[in-house]
Structure formats: C-alpha cells, structure tokens
Design a protein around this motif. Structure first.
Motif, PDB file in Angstrom:
ATOM      1  N   GLN A  51      34.573  38.599  29.238  1.00  0.00           N
ATOM      2  CA  GLN A  51      35.417  37.029  29.909  1.00  0.00           C
ATOM      3  C   GLN A  51      36.398  36.186  29.219  1.00  0.00           C
ATOM      4  OE1 GLN A  51      33.159  37.122  33.157  1.00  0.00           O
ATOM      5  NE2 GLN A  51      33.189  39.204  34.680  1.00  0.00           N
TER       6      GLN A  51
ATOM      7  N   TYR B  84      39.421  38.047  27.083  1.00  0.00           N
ATOM      8  CA  TYR B  84      40.247  38.461  28.393  1.00  0.00           C
ATOM      9  C   TYR B  84      41.050  36.778  29.059  1.00  0.00           C
ATOM     10  CZ  TYR B  84      38.024  43.137  28.434  1.00  0.00           C
ATOM     11  OH  TYR B  84      37.369  43.861  28.199  1.00  0.00           O
ATOM     12  N   LYS B  85      40.686  36.103  28.950  1.00  0.00           N
ATOM     13  CA  LYS B  85      41.189  34.586  29.482  1.00  0.00           C
ATOM     14  C   LYS B  85      41.678  34.302  28.092  1.00  0.00           C
ATOM     15  CE  LYS B  85      40.174  30.701  31.209  1.00  0.00           C
ATOM     16  NZ  LYS B  85      38.995  29.438  32.362  1.00  0.00           N
ATOM     17  N   LYS B  86      41.287  34.087  27.121  1.00  0.00           N
ATOM     18  CA  LYS B  86      41.998  34.078  25.906  1.00  0.00           C
ATOM     19  C   LYS B  86      43.583  34.460  25.448  1.00  0.00           C
ATOM     20  CE  LYS B  86      41.529  32.824  21.496  1.00  0.00           C
ATOM     21  NZ  LYS B  86      39.951  32.795  19.981  1.00  0.00           N
TER      22      LYS B  86
ATOM     23  N   GLU C  15      44.508  36.164  28.243  1.00  0.00           N
ATOM     24  CA  GLU C  15      45.731  36.266  29.289  1.00  0.00           C
ATOM     25  C   GLU C  15      46.337  37.719  29.620  1.00  0.00           C
ATOM     26  OE1 GLU C  15      49.247  33.880  28.371  1.00  0.00           O
ATOM     27  OE2 GLU C  15      48.300  31.889  28.144  1.00  0.00           O
TER      28      GLU C  15
ATOM     29  N   GLU D 192      45.755  40.526  32.624  1.00  0.00           N
ATOM     30  CA  GLU D 192      46.002  40.066  34.080  1.00  0.00           C
ATOM     31  C   GLU D 192      46.045  41.718  34.332  1.00  0.00           C
ATOM     32  OE1 GLU D 192      45.884  37.207  35.370  1.00  0.00           O
ATOM     33  OE2 GLU D 192      46.178  36.210  34.059  1.00  0.00           O
TER      34      GLU D 192
END
Length: 816
Positions: A588, A591-593, A595, A597
């Motif tokens: 996660q 994925y956040k790094k 960006e 969606e």
C-alpha cells in the motif's frame, strides 16, 4: 564450480556464513568430541609407561708404573679427552650392544598377561627357558606356558592362519623360513624335559627360589636379533660434559630389572674389552717369546747333553785355567757376543711389534733396551704421533674422509722405512757377531798347547753357557710381559652402577591427548563447513539479497506450519499472518508513493518452482480480502497450475477458457471460503500458454477484472523457467519476486537483477520466504518491515510450538 558472487559478479567467500554454519554443527562436534575423548581415555589406561635408569662411570689415564722411559714407550691415546671420546663411541656402537644382548639373551622375552596388555616379566619368572644353541627358534610368535603343578606344565601355541614362520639361529644369527604343518599345538611337559619342535627346541628349568602357582600363565617369545639390538640402541643414551671424564649412561625400558642388568653388563663388557686391548702387546709378546723359548730350550738341552756326555766319556769333572789372560779375553768376547745377541733379540721384538700391530695407541711398544739407532727411535716417535693424531680425529670426523687414508699411508711408509732400518741394523749386528766369533776362534786357537780333551771340553762348555744365556734372556722378557699383563688395570671405573631403588615410571602428561582429540574433532567440522560454504550458492539469509541485487526487500515471511497454504486464513494471529499483513502495508505504501488510484494489481513470481510463489500469492490475496477489499487471485501459471487444491475448488474451467474466448468472466470466477476473495484458476493446460498471455484477450481480461475488484493478485510462472512472467509485468502495479531460504540459488537472481538494472522491470521487490531464524544461519535478521518476529510480536501471536519434555528436547538435538 558454482561460485559465490556479489552484486558485481565478483567471487566472495562468506566468512560469517562459514562461522555460523560451523556453529550449527555443534552437536556433531560434541558427538565427535565424546568419541575422541573415549578413545583417548581407553588408550591412556592401556598405556604402559617405561622406566629410565642410569649409571655413571669415569675414564682415567691409568699408566702402568712398571713402564719407564728407559724400558718402554707408553702412549696417552691423545690425552684423557681422546680416551673419553673413544669410550663414548664404543658405548654407542651397535657392535657393543650386540655383545650385551648376546650376553644376556635379551632376544628371548618373558611375558605375563595383564588386564590390557602383556607385561615384560624379565627377572620375575619362576622358570627359565634354555634354548638349544644350534637350533632355529621361531621369532615373532608367543608360546604359552601354563603351570599344572610343581613338576609339570602345559606348552601351547596358536598361529592362526599363518602358513610360514620365520626362525633364527642365535648362534650364527642366520634366518630361515619354515612351513607350518600344525597351526595349533598343546602338550604337557616336565621341568628339564627336552622340548623338540621343528622351530622350538630347548628345556624349561624351574627356578627354585620362586614358587610356582597352579594355573599361572606366562608367554615366551623370541625376537629377531637385529630388531632386539635396535630396540636397545634406540633407547640407550650416553652423555658427557665437554672436558669431563664422567660419562652417564641411561636406558629406557618397561622392565627395571632388565635396565639394571643391561647397563651394568654394558659397562662390564666395556671394561673387559678395554683391558684386553690394553694387554694386547703383552699377549703378542708372550706368544712370540714362547715360540723362541721352545727353540732355544732345545738348543740348551742338546748342549747340556753334549757337555755331560763328554765329561763322562773322558772322566773330566774340573776345568783348570792355565792362562788367565786368554780366559779373560774369551770372557770379554762372550760378553760382547751376548750383548749383540740381546740387541738382535730386541730388534726382532720390535720388528714383530711393527708387523703385527695395527693400532699403535692401544698398547705400548716393546722395550728399547739394546736399541740405540737414532733413526729407529725417531721413527717410533713419528708413528706414535701419527697414531695419536688419528685417534683424536676418530672421535670427531667421519670414518670415510680422506684424512684417515693419508694418515694410514704415512704410518705404513714409516713402518716400511723402519723395517728396512731394522734389517740394515740386524745385518750390521750380524757382521759384528761374526767378527766377535772370529776373535773368539782366534783366541781359542791359542789354547793349542793345552791338552786336546781340555780344549774340546772348554768349547762345549762355552756353547752351553751361550745357549743358557740366550734362554735366560727370553725368560726375563717373558716374565716382564707377564708382569705387565698382570699389573694392568682398566681405565674405566664404574662410580655408580644402575640400581633399582624404587624409581617410578616416566611421568608423561597424557592430558595433551585430549587437546589433540578436540582438534581432531573440530578439524573435520571446519573442513566440512568450509567446503560446503565455499561451494554453497544458495540464499540463506535476507542480508544475502543486499549483496546479490539492488532490488529492495519488501518483506520476510517465516515457515508455514499449517496443513495447507491458507496460513492467514487458518491462523490469522500467527507470525506468518502478521508477516503478510506487513507485506500488505508495504504494498500500500508503494501504491501510495506512485499515486495509484482505483484497482491495484500485484504480480507474484519467482526463479523456479518450489520457492513458495503460490503460497505467497494465496496469502497476499487473503490479507487483502480479510481487510474487506474485493480481491481476486488469478492463476496464470498455465503450465503448472496449483492454487485450486488449497481452496477445494475445481480447475476444469479457468483463465485459459476466458483467454480463448470460450467462457465469460463470470463463468471462470469461483468463490472461496475466504470472505471477499475470489479465485480464477488457470484451467486446462493449453498448447500455447505464452501466446495466450500476450494476446489482446489478456488486455481485456485485466480491464474487466479491474472493473470488478479492488485488488488483483497475479500468480505467474517462474521467470527462470519461462518468459511468461516478464510479459505480464506491464499489467502489474507492483511485482513481488519470491526468494526461498536455503533453496533459491544465487545465480538465479542474475536475470531479474539484470532486467532491473536496465530499467526493463520496475516496481519490483523481493519477498523472502520460509525464513527460519533458528536454522544453520541463525544470525537473526532485524528486518523492519511491519510486524516481524521481534519483541513487538511477542504476546500477540498464537503459540505455534508446544512445550516439549526434557527427553524430547535432548532427543531433538541429535535426531531431527
């Protein structure tokens, strides 16, 4: 050879792995150590320590006081140090030891069976075996004697499978091989009864000073004579302080009585040989004079018989001198003749001495009375000096050097010159003797006026007196030689003989053997660890990945102890489940790094089959599903499908059916017992799996999955076997490359590492599987990826290992 390579392809040796691998073998080291200590202990208790005894003697320069400068030449052997060196060399010589062994019959040994070994019973047996001197006795095999009573014993032997035995005649020391017809033998004999076997002849004599016990056992064994001598030579030592006449002899043996007898006999034989050598001149002189006496005695007897017969036949009993002047002249001439005869005798003795003697430093030269030739006296002195020089060199120079040949040549040349001088002098003396005899004859002719019978009587009497004088001279010389021989004493004095005064055995520290046993137990372990580590090319710890690739490590998963691959579902509080939750958190973060969606896709692959790729795919999908997210696990390993078995679902319809356009998505999706988790198996094995995975239908397949799920987990084929997984990377937001502890080979990572360095593969991370921190490489690994096995997890996880009993714990150390 498969090499251990670092990230740059350079061969390295992992010393840390070597150390921990060695430590991991500690139980085998303990086992080898115990075995080694046991073997050493058994050897130590069976070790028979020897004794060492010594004796001290001194070498003196004892000259015979009967020799004077006027009567003889006495040599000093090159000084007292020369004598000491000569004695020392004699004591060390093999010839001397052969005499001692022969004198004590030490080639025959007596043994008694002890607890662990046969002990030497020399001097402590109630019997003695007297072997036949001319017989060939068996060597190297013991013969057993068991006492039955006070008068009889049983003699036996067992030669086993021996076909031939070696025998030796200890009189001439010759060896002979004999064939064995009866390998075993047993018979009862009486004491003193003659034993006659093909290779054992003699009789057993009872020792009346020792009691014989019924059933007492002894062993008799002959040893090769040369081997017996060598055993004593190797354990016999003689020491001497430079400049000191004191010698100390030492012998090491397992029997003290044998040591005492051997050392004292050795000194006795040395004294005897040295004294015999010292008396050699006197012995040679007596032998020479005895021959001359026998000849002269016959002459004297014949002259005496002639004189007596003449007196009886002519009735003459008194001789009256009519001319004092003529008688005085004849007497003077006779004295001269006697002096010349004595000189001739002295030269004969000197000539015999030169011709029969080889060592001119061993005994004195003959008396020089009557020898006044300066050349001869000078020659004697030169020979003495050369002999002293040779004797001195013998103690410090090898026997084969050329200097001894030069000295021997000089001595031989001097002997030849002296013999020529003696011959010349004797010729001159012969002329003088003829002249004196001529004068005597001329003077006697002046007695022509005397009665004829009186003249004959006087002539016979003179011949008798001359013979008697010569005989008396020889007797005097013989008496002198006997006196010299009787008065000679040995130059060797035994100060302190060898004696048994209760000395203990030689102290030897056998504990050092345990150190060697420990080293011997450790060396194979070290060697084995080194070889295995050197040739080992597998990944054993998470830290190995840092050296092999620049790909980051996403997480570490421990061993799965559940009955199937559903570790997170079956034991949600286990350490393995927490490890996958840590992986989920790390994904996660990725994925956040980036960006991302919407739907997230993760691809799971590995190098080869068996590294736990499917296990990790199932549990990663499980942790996403357990978090309430709609998750689908897609089995894209079309060649070797696996995931259906753990979920108890059918593999008849799967991703292959969709990709070939046979079934829609809703028909290939199967529900599982894990909430929010669907599975699409691979389905039937297609003939063209690679083409299916890279076709347009695969794009549609992924797009349709993204429309229906929050997380998509792709279980792909191993990249080390096929290239399918590399084709699927474009569909994955994050890729996990599974590496299994003690299974994945280091060179297998070179392909994915090369792709990553070239930028062909992005967002890829390692997932370390089957981690065992108690294994051979248990250095521990303080990874910081979510919940690990550290202290933070204690008390939060389920107890996975039941408490074992003490017996089972000890058992598990050696038996896995």
């Amino acid at each position: 050879m498969e090499e251990q390579l670092d990230i740059d392809g350079i061969q390295v040796f992992d010393f840390k792995a070597f150390v921990f691998r060695t430590i991991s073998y500690w139980k085998w080291f303990v086992l080898a150590l115990l075995i080694g200590f046991y073997v050493v202990y058994q050897q130590n208790i069976r070790r028979e320590f020897p004794y060492t005894l010594d004796a001290s003697l001194t070498v003196q320069d004892d000259k015979n006081p009967l020799f004077t400068s006027n009567t003889s030449l006495v040599f000093n052997y090159g000084g007292i140090s020369g004598k000491v060196q000569e004695v020392l060399l004699n004591l060390k010589s093999r010839k001397h030891h052969e005499k001692v062994v022969d004198s004590l019959d030490l080639f025959l040994s007596y043994y008694k069976q002890g607890r662990f070994y046969k002990t030497d019973s020399y001097g402590a047996t109630p019997f003695k075996f007297v072997g036949l001197d001319s017989a060939y006795q068996m060597i190297g095999h013991p013969i057993k004697i068991v006492f039955l009573d006070q008068t009889s014993f049983e003699l036996s032997y067992d030669l086993g499978d021996t076909q031939n035995v070696t025998t030796q005649n200890f009189k001439n020391k010759t060896l002979k091989t004999m064939a064995i017809t009866a390998p075993t033998y047993s018979k009862t004999y009486k004491f003193k009864e003659y034993i006659e076997l093909p290779f054992f002849k003699g009789s057993v004599i009872k020792n009346d000073n020792m009691a014989v016990a019924k059933g007492q056992e002894f062993f008799i064994q002959y040893t090769n004579f040369n081997a017996a001598v060598s055993s004593f030579v190797n354990n016999y030592a003689v020491t001497n302080q430079p400049g000191s006449p004191l010698l100390v002899t030492r012998l090491t043996n397992k029997n003290k009585a044998k040591i005492v007898d051997y050392i004292n006999t050795s000194v006795f034989i040395l004294e005897r040989d040295q004294l015999q050598r010292k008396n050699q001149y006197a012995i040679n002189t007596v032998a020479f004079i005895d021959k001359q006496l026998a000849r002269v005695k016959g002459q004297v007897n014949r002259k005496a018989d002639s004189l007596n017969n003449f007196k009886r036949s002519n009735k003459i009993f008194n001789l009256e001198s009519e001319s004092d002047l003529l008688s005085t002249k004849i007497e003077d001439y006779n004295n001269q003749k006697e002096a010349l005869s004595q000189s001739l005798l002295s030269y004969d003795l000197l000539k015999n001495y030169l011709m029969t003697s080889q060592d001119f430093t061993s005994f004195p030269a003959p008396a020089l009375q009557g020898i006044d030739d300066p050349n001869i006296i000078a020659g004697i002195s030169k020979i003495v000096n050369l002999s002293i020089q040779k004797s001195t060199l013998e103690s410090s120079v090898r026997d084969n050097v050329s200097v001894f040949g030069d000295l021997n040549n000089q001595i031989a040349s001097l002997k030849n010159v002296m013999l020529e001088n003696i011959a010349s002098v004797k010729t001159n003396l012969g002329y003088q003797l003829q002249s004196v005899n001529s004068k005597i004859y001329s003077t006697e002719s002046q007695f022509s006026t005397l009665p004829e019978n009186q003249q004959k009587l006087e002539a016979i009497e003179r011949e008798y007196l001359l013979s008697q004088s010569t005989y008396n001279l020889y007797l005097a010389k013989r008496g002198e030689a006997d006196l010299i021989k009787a008065s000679n004493i040995s130059d060797i004095i035994l100060i302190e003989p060898a004696k048994d005064i209760g000395q203990g055995r030689n102290a030897v520290n056998l504990n050092i053997r345990y150190v060697f046993a420990a080293i011997a137990a450790l060396l194979p372990i070290l060697l084995l660890s080194f070889i295995i580590t050197f040739f080992d090319n597998k990944v054993h710890t998470p830290s190995d990945l840092d050296k092999l690739a620049k790909i980051p490590l996403l997480g570490v998963v421990g061993k799965n102890d559940t009955e199937n691959n559903l570790a997170v579902f079956n034991k949600p509080k286990s350490a393995v489940a927490e490890a996958f939750r840590a992986v989920r958190s790390s994904l996660q973060f990725i994925y956040k790094k980036h960006e991302l969606e919407g739907t997230k896709t993760v691809m799971v692959t590995s190098s080869v089959s068996g590294e736990g790729k499917t296990f990790c795919s199932i549990n990663i999908a499980s942790v996403f599903a357990l978090s309430g997210k709609k998750t689908v696990l897609v089995g894209l390993d079309l060649r070797k499908p696996k995931i259906f078995g753990d979920f108890d679902i059918d593999n008849t319809i799967g991703a292959v059916n969709y990709l070939i356009g046979q079934k829609p998505l809703k028909d290939v999706v199967q529900k599982t017992k894990v909430a929010h988790l669907d599975v699409i198996t691979s389905g039937p094995i297609p003939p063209n799996p690679s083409e299916l995975l890279i076709g347009k239908q695969m794009d549609q397949f992924i797009d349709e999955l993204k429309a229906n799920y929050d997380y998509i987990v792709l279980d792909t084929p191993p990249v080390g076997l096929v290239a399918d997984a590399l084709e699927l990377i474009e569909y994955a937001d994050a890729s996990l490359y599974v590496v299994r502890q003690d299974y994945t080979k280091k060179e297998m990572l070179s392909l994915i590492n090369d792709k990553h360095k070239k930028g062909e593969v992005k967002n890829i991370s390692f997932l370390y599987n089957f981690y065992d921190q108690k294994g051979k490489y248990g250095y521990g690994y303080g990874y910081g990826y979510g919940y690990g096995y550290g202290a933070y997890g204690n008390g939060y996880h389920e107890n996975e290992v039941k408490k074992q009993s003490v017996f089972n714990r000890i058992k598990s150390i050696f038996i896995k």
